[in-house]
Design an enzyme around this catalytic site. Sequence first.
Site, mmCIF file in Angstrom:
data_model
loop_
_atom_site.group_PDB
_atom_site.id
_atom_site.type_symbol
_atom_site.label_atom_id
_atom_site.label_comp_id
_atom_site.label_asym_id
_atom_site.label_seq_id
_atom_site.Cartn_x
_atom_site.Cartn_y
_atom_site.Cartn_z
ATOM 1 N N ILE A 20 19.237 -19.334 -61.070
ATOM 2 C CA ILE A 20 18.342 -18.180 -61.009
ATOM 3 C C ILE A 20 18.610 -17.341 -59.751
ATOM 4 C CG2 ILE A 20 15.916 -17.511 -60.785
ATOM 5 C CD1 ILE A 20 15.217 -20.049 -62.438
ATOM 6 N N ARG A 40 24.520 -24.107 -49.270
ATOM 7 C CA ARG A 40 24.570 -25.257 -48.362
ATOM 8 C C ARG A 40 25.982 -25.744 -48.104
ATOM 9 N NH1 ARG A 40 19.968 -29.311 -50.372
ATOM 10 N NH2 ARG A 40 20.918 -28.834 -52.390
ATOM 11 N N ASP A 54 20.133 -24.462 -44.797
ATOM 12 C CA ASP A 54 19.322 -25.492 -45.461
ATOM 13 C C ASP A 54 17.869 -25.175 -45.125
ATOM 14 O OD1 ASP A 54 17.843 -27.776 -46.126
ATOM 15 O OD2 ASP A 54 19.567 -29.090 -45.799
ATOM 16 N N VAL A 55 17.047 -24.914 -46.136
ATOM 17 C CA VAL A 55 15.678 -24.457 -45.865
ATOM 18 C C VAL A 55 14.759 -25.561 -45.338
ATOM 19 C CG1 VAL A 55 15.813 -22.530 -47.511
ATOM 20 C CG2 VAL A 55 14.847 -24.733 -48.258
ATOM 21 N N TYR A 146 6.546 -31.658 -57.490
ATOM 22 C CA TYR A 146 7.081 -30.314 -57.792
ATOM 23 C C TYR A 146 5.943 -29.333 -58.100
ATOM 24 C CZ TYR A 146 10.045 -26.844 -60.222
ATOM 25 O OH TYR A 146 10.700 -25.699 -60.630
ATOM 26 N N LYS A 150 4.872 -25.945 -56.057
ATOM 27 C CA LYS A 150 4.920 -24.624 -56.684
ATOM 28 C C LYS A 150 3.541 -23.959 -56.690
ATOM 29 C CE LYS A 150 9.308 -24.482 -57.542
ATOM 30 N NZ LYS A 150 10.162 -23.502 -56.855
HETATM 31 P P1 NDP Z 1 19.368 -24.925 -59.545
HETATM 32 O O1 NDP Z 1 19.182 -26.397 -59.403
HETATM 33 O O2 NDP Z 1 20.369 -24.386 -60.510
HETATM 34 O O3 NDP Z 1 19.655 -24.273 -58.104
HETATM 35 C C1 NDP Z 1 18.834 -24.594 -57.012
HETATM 36 C C2 NDP Z 1 19.265 -23.781 -55.822
HETATM 37 O O4 NDP Z 1 18.436 -24.143 -54.695
HETATM 38 C C3 NDP Z 1 20.720 -24.066 -55.418
HETATM 39 O O5 NDP Z 1 21.291 -22.879 -54.939
HETATM 40 C C4 NDP Z 1 20.537 -25.064 -54.292
HETATM 41 O O6 NDP Z 1 21.606 -25.085 -53.373
HETATM 42 C C5 NDP Z 1 19.294 -24.505 -53.613
HETATM 43 N N1 NDP Z 1 18.660 -25.469 -52.736
HETATM 44 C C6 NDP Z 1 18.066 -26.643 -53.077
HETATM 45 N N2 NDP Z 1 17.614 -27.258 -51.971
HETATM 46 C C7 NDP Z 1 17.923 -26.462 -50.926
HETATM 47 C C8 NDP Z 1 17.742 -26.558 -49.530
HETATM 48 N N3 NDP Z 1 17.128 -27.600 -48.959
HETATM 49 N N4 NDP Z 1 18.180 -25.548 -48.749
HETATM 50 C C9 NDP Z 1 18.810 -24.487 -49.283
HETATM 51 N N5 NDP Z 1 19.040 -24.348 -50.599
HETATM 52 C C10 NDP Z 1 18.596 -25.333 -51.397
HETATM 53 O O7 NDP Z 1 17.919 -24.377 -59.867
HETATM 54 P P2 NDP Z 1 17.407 -23.087 -60.666
HETATM 55 O O8 NDP Z 1 18.320 -21.942 -60.453
HETATM 56 O O9 NDP Z 1 17.058 -23.517 -62.019
HETATM 57 O O10 NDP Z 1 16.027 -22.850 -59.891
HETATM 58 C C11 NDP Z 1 15.851 -21.868 -58.888
HETATM 59 C C12 NDP Z 1 14.373 -21.827 -58.537
HETATM 60 O O11 NDP Z 1 13.620 -21.538 -59.713
HETATM 61 C C13 NDP Z 1 13.845 -23.155 -58.007
HETATM 62 O O12 NDP Z 1 12.898 -22.911 -56.996
HETATM 63 C C14 NDP Z 1 13.180 -23.757 -59.228
HETATM 64 O O13 NDP Z 1 12.164 -24.658 -58.867
HETATM 65 C C15 NDP Z 1 12.639 -22.529 -59.917
HETATM 66 N N6 NDP Z 1 12.372 -22.679 -61.329
HETATM 67 C C16 NDP Z 1 13.365 -23.058 -62.207
HETATM 68 C C17 NDP Z 1 13.088 -23.194 -63.546
HETATM 69 C C18 NDP Z 1 14.107 -23.590 -64.553
HETATM 70 O O14 NDP Z 1 13.732 -23.798 -65.728
HETATM 71 N N7 NDP Z 1 15.367 -23.686 -64.232
HETATM 72 C C19 NDP Z 1 11.739 -22.946 -64.054
HETATM 73 C C20 NDP Z 1 10.779 -22.554 -63.070
HETATM 74 C C21 NDP Z 1 11.109 -22.422 -61.759
HETATM 75 P P3 NDP Z 1 22.879 -26.082 -53.600
HETATM 76 O O15 NDP Z 1 23.794 -25.379 -54.571
HETATM 77 O O16 NDP Z 1 23.442 -26.219 -52.247
HETATM 78 O O17 NDP Z 1 22.319 -27.373 -54.154
#
Ligand code: NDP
Length: 240
Positions: A20, A40, A54-55, A146, A150
């Site tokens: 996303i 990351r 890293d957040v 989670y 959220k």
């Molecule tokens: P992905 O698992 O595809 O991607 C997650 C992203 O978050 C990656 O870029 C990852 O980085 C990054 N991330 C995770 N932990 C950290 C950290 N500690 N510091 C920095 N970056 C971090 O998830 P989605 O794209 O599906 O989700 C994106 C957002 O949308 C999230 O907040 C999720 O909760 C929310 N969401 C998603 C839904 C879904 O159905 N997919 C539904 C509702 C909400 P890296 O590549 O390094 O791991």
Amino acid sequence: MTQAPATGRSALVTGGNRGIGLAIARALAADGHRVTVTHRSGEPPQGLSGVICDVTDAASIDAAFSQVEADQGPVEILVANAGITDDTLLLRMSEDTFTSVVDANLTGAYRVAKRAASGMLRKRWGRMIFISSVVGLSGGAGQANYSASKAGLVGLARSIARELGSRHITANVIAPGFVDTDMTQSLPEARRTEIVNQVPLKRYAEPSEIADAVAFLASDRAAYITGAVLPVDGGLGMGH
Ligand code: NDP
């Protein structure tokens, strides 16, 4: 590197290297903004600027913001998108499993919002957009950590909306339903089918459909929208 016209804003998308977040970054770039994504490890996505961050680490966030400020100016549009899941039922959920998800999803959003706020206050303009989830409002079995993280984003955004509104800074929440990304592709096929059956539009969202809502909230057309929770969920939550 996407060139932004003079009207473009400086935007930062956390976790914008895939899923996303990447779709959001591409939509903001298409609207003419100067966009950096956090990642990351590895390389940033093609055509976008990236910064390692890293957040869960305030020093890493500070360094990333300093780099963005030097490269494209103070962050005017912040999208707190980075997030993780670590699902298990409450009775099996260790304190570490709970707090690590809250730390990444909620405290991480607080950290980037706080770091972004001073620059927005100086500019007297800002957009903060927090990516929550339908389960932040409905709850989810096996997702106490989670869902709590959220739901917390709603209180965070609404407090910021009240604190910073007089300076033309808005803070809004997007609550996506189920979106086709790595996060949901790991679900068993039977669970994916079960989810689709509950969604009135009978399908997953494409990441670009979440991104379109973010691009709108980031724009001047959304200047009078703050403290809102916008579901983009195919009707799953019926507006909550
Ligand atoms: P992905 O698992 O595809 O991607 C997650 C992203 O978050 C990656 O870029 C990852 O980085 C990054 N991330 C995770 N932990 C950290 C950290 N500690 N510091 C920095 N970056 C971090 O998830 P989605 O794209 O599906 O989700 C994106 C957002 O949308 C999230 O907040 C999720 O909760 C929310 N969401 C998603 C839904 C879904 O159905 N997919 C539904 C509702 C909400 P890296 O590549 O390094 O791991």
